[in-house]
Design a protein around this motif. Structure first.
Motif: not given
Length: 683
Positions: A573, A575-576, A588-591, A598, A621, A623, A632
């Motif tokens: 979370a 890194h989102c 949510l956009r994840l690194d 994930q 979520i 990436d 983040t």
């Protein structure tokens, strides 16, 4: 007529009947069709892959008379009907001289053989010398053969065959055109055996053929010989149980059952399968070898499914099993299996070593990663992790139990004195929350009850600053509004942190100014709502960053620490970034660097934590590249930590004692060793 074994009866008679050596077949066929023939060929490969068979087919191609026009040329498709072809098939062709080099190793034998090279062929077009196991010749024999092998008469062809080409002198290798024959894969062996048995009208079970194909170890001749033995063992039929008993090998289905027990994380079933194996008296070390071999194939099935071999006819089963493991589990299990194999010599007995190795795989399986197994691991209490984690986040939102005694000391009067608050709910929370930022000291500790009366007087001095900062919002630079003396009545702050009534408005502010600014919100500060006349919402809709109940990225940063996430879930979370919130779905956009972390279990825990904070949504979520304009929670925490470090270094450099040490002893401040004091650790 006497019975002819399958290996001889079904020996290929032409190149097109050859099985599994397409690369050699293509080269020889093209050379024959184009008339580009070498005078010496070397066939290498393990036993039973077709070296001698190839040599005999090539001899027929060179001497067949029916396909060509007399002596005008050779053919890549011998007829098999002319006198020369039949004589070669029956082993009585006078111009095909087959020499067993293993029994004729002396130089005298080689010289006698070469004395006849100069004479023209008697019956065929070429005189063919087939020297089998040529590596067995002595050094003197090789030396005697070199000159003739390099420049033989035009009517002579040398066909050499060996299973160990490394023993041949380089001078011999350089004079030959070398072809390396491949091992037969089990799939090819099983397919050929099926064709042969159907032609022979022998009933068979396909699973039994996979046992034969594996036992042949790449040799088609061995596979045919084992098939003959299996037919005799099964009284004219081939069954799986009979072949397994004949070969004395472990039934592959038992090993798959062990792998399934590992997938289920079922220790009881694992031990039960080992007990069933023990009844057959197997080699437990070989069982562990088979387990690690399957784990290796499962890793391949996960990474490159198309590269998974079908050596046991279990490709579909392994592809299904691979989906029930995580990549981390397979790698760990394989490493434990290899290590356990080396430790077997130190175990009391091999069965104990196998059982302990398998149980060790379950005991050390990572608990924070997704668990595809349908049953929980019995020796680890992970079944309640999700619930306990959700309850923790829910508890932190609705009110901390440990803060209840402190909250009871706060009356409803301060909330009533704040008419300028946008809504009563934030003002009710503001009574208790700013204390960690306002007053240096252990803001989360509960202390003996202080007198609630006297500190309530200065509350009306600065109410706007109190209400403008929500309890969960990060405001590391807004120290002025957070130092209001209205925090004094908090029961969760030590009374010693406050001055007498006259200095209540100045002492905390001066002390806060000398301290480094607050950093990541929930690492140092945890919202401790007090009991008020109105019930506080975990995340007020009128708070900054929250508009009409929509969660923005600013609110995500401010509220992140109150979600009470931990372990790998918190790391995911952190890194989102908030990409979109439409009230029903939160995206949510994840690194991308964290995409491997994930998993559904982490997404579900984050969703439950957000639901406990008042955001009941479907969580998605994905990436992708993150925006440079936003940060983040992890990036924010790193930035604030760097700022704290810089301030701590500057504070030390300005300290008179440090300056005195530098002047007196020439000391130097090592900045990398400076660690800012955490707010919650101060008293």
């Amino acid at each position: 007529m006497s019975y002819q074994v399958l290996a001889r009866k079904w020996r290929p008679r032409t190149f097109h009947e050859l099985v599994g050596q397409e690369h050699v077949q293509r080269a020889l066929v093209n050379a024959l069709d184009q008339g580009r023939l070498h005078h010496a060929y070397l066939f290498t490969g393990t036993r039973g892959v077709g070296k001698t068979t190839l040599a005999r087919i090539l001899a027929k191609c060179l001497n067949c008379t029916a396909a060509g026009a007399g002596d005008e040329g050779v053919t890549s498709q011998p007829c098999g009907q002319c006198s020369n072809c039949q004589a070669i098939d029956q082993g009585r062709f006078v111009d095909l001289l087959e020499v067993d080099a293993a029994s004729r190793t002396k130089v005298e034998d080689t010289r006698e053989l070469l004395d006849n090279v100069q004479y023209a062929p008697t019956q065929g077009r070429y005189k063919v010398y087939l020297i089998d196991e040529v590596h067995m010749l002595s050094t003197s024999s090789f030396n005697a053969l070199l000159k003739t092998l390099e420049e033989p008469p035009p009517h002579v062809k040398f066909l050499l065959a060996t299973t160990d080409p490394q023993k041949l002198p380089p001078t011999v290798l350089s004079r030959c055109l070398q072809f390396t024959l491949k091992h037969m894969p089990p799939e090819r062996i099983v397919g050929h055996l099926s064709m042969v048995l159907e032609a022979e009208s022998v009933p068979f079970e396909e699973s039994a053929l996979w046992l034969l194909g594996k036992a042949a170890e790449g040799s088609m001749r061995d596979a045919m010989s084992l098939t003959d033995q299996a037919i005799a063992f099964g009284q004219g039929e081939i069954h799986h149980a009979d072949v397994a008993a004949m070969l004395g090998t472990l039934d592959h289905r038992h090993v798959l059952a062990l792998i399934e027990a590992l997938a289920e994380a079922d220790a009881a079933r694992l031990l039960s399968e080992v007990a069933s194996l023990a009844e057959q008296g197997p080699d437990f070390a070989a069982v562990l070898d088979d387990v690690t071999a399957i784990l290796h194939r499962l890793a391949i099935a996960q990474m490159v499914p198309d590269a998974l071999d079908n050596g046991h006819g279990d490709r579909d089963d392994l592809l299904a099993l691979a989906a029930r493991f995580t990549a981390e589990d397979i790698q760990l299990y394989y490493q434990i299996g290899v290590q356990g194999r080396g430790d077997m010599g130190h175990a009391p007995d091999l069965r104990t070593a196998l059982e302990m190795t398998l149980l060790r795989m379950l005991a050390f399986r990572p608990q924070g990663v997704p668990k595809p197994a349908r049953t929980p691991l019995p020796m680890r209490g992970e079944s309640g992790n999700g619930a306990s984690e959700g309850s923790e986040s829910g508890g932190s939102q609705s009110g901390s139990p440990s803060a209840a005694p402190a909250g009871e000391q706060v009356s409803a009067a301060p909330a009533a004195d704040e008419p300028s608050a946008p809504t009563p709910t934030p003002s009710a929370e503001t009574v208790s929350a700013p204390t960690p930022e306002a007053v240096p000291g252990p803001a989360r500790e509960t202390v003996p009850e202080p007198a609630p009366g006297p500190p309530a007087e200065p509350t009306s001095d600065e109410p706007p600053q109190q209400t403008s900062t929500p309890p969960w919002e990060e405001a590391p630079v807004d120290l002025d509004g957070a130092v209001a003396p209205a925090s004094a009545p908090e029961g969760n702050v030590e009374p010693e942190a406050f001055a007498p009534d006259e200095a209540a408005g100045t002492a905390p502010a001066s002390e806060a100014d000398s301290e480094p600014p607050a950093t990541a919100p929930a690492e140092k500060t945890e919202p401790v709502p007090a009991e008020t006349t109105e019930e506080a919402s975990p995340m007020p809709a009128a708070s900054p960053g929250v508009t009409d109940g929509i969660l923005t990225h600013e609110a995500w940063l401010a509220h992140f620490e109150t979600l009470k996430l931990s372990g790998l879930t918190r790391n995911l979370a952190a890194h989102c970034m908030v990409e979109e919130d439409d009230g029903e779905s939160l995206h949510l956009r994840l690194d991308p660097s964290q995409a491997a972390m994930q998993a559904e279990v982490h997404v579900e825990r984050i969703r439950e934590a957000l639901a406990g904070a008042g955001f009941e949504r479907r969580l998605v979520i994905t990436d992708g590249e993150l925006s440079d304009a936003l940060e983040t929670p992890r990036q924010q925490a790193d930035r604030l930590a760097a700022e704290r470090h810089v301030e701590a270094v500057e504070a030390l450099r300005a300290d008179p004692h440090v300056k005195k040490l530098e002047q007196a002893f020439g000391a130097q401040l090592i900045e990398a060793s400076v660690k800012p004091v955490v707010e919650s650790a101060r008293r």
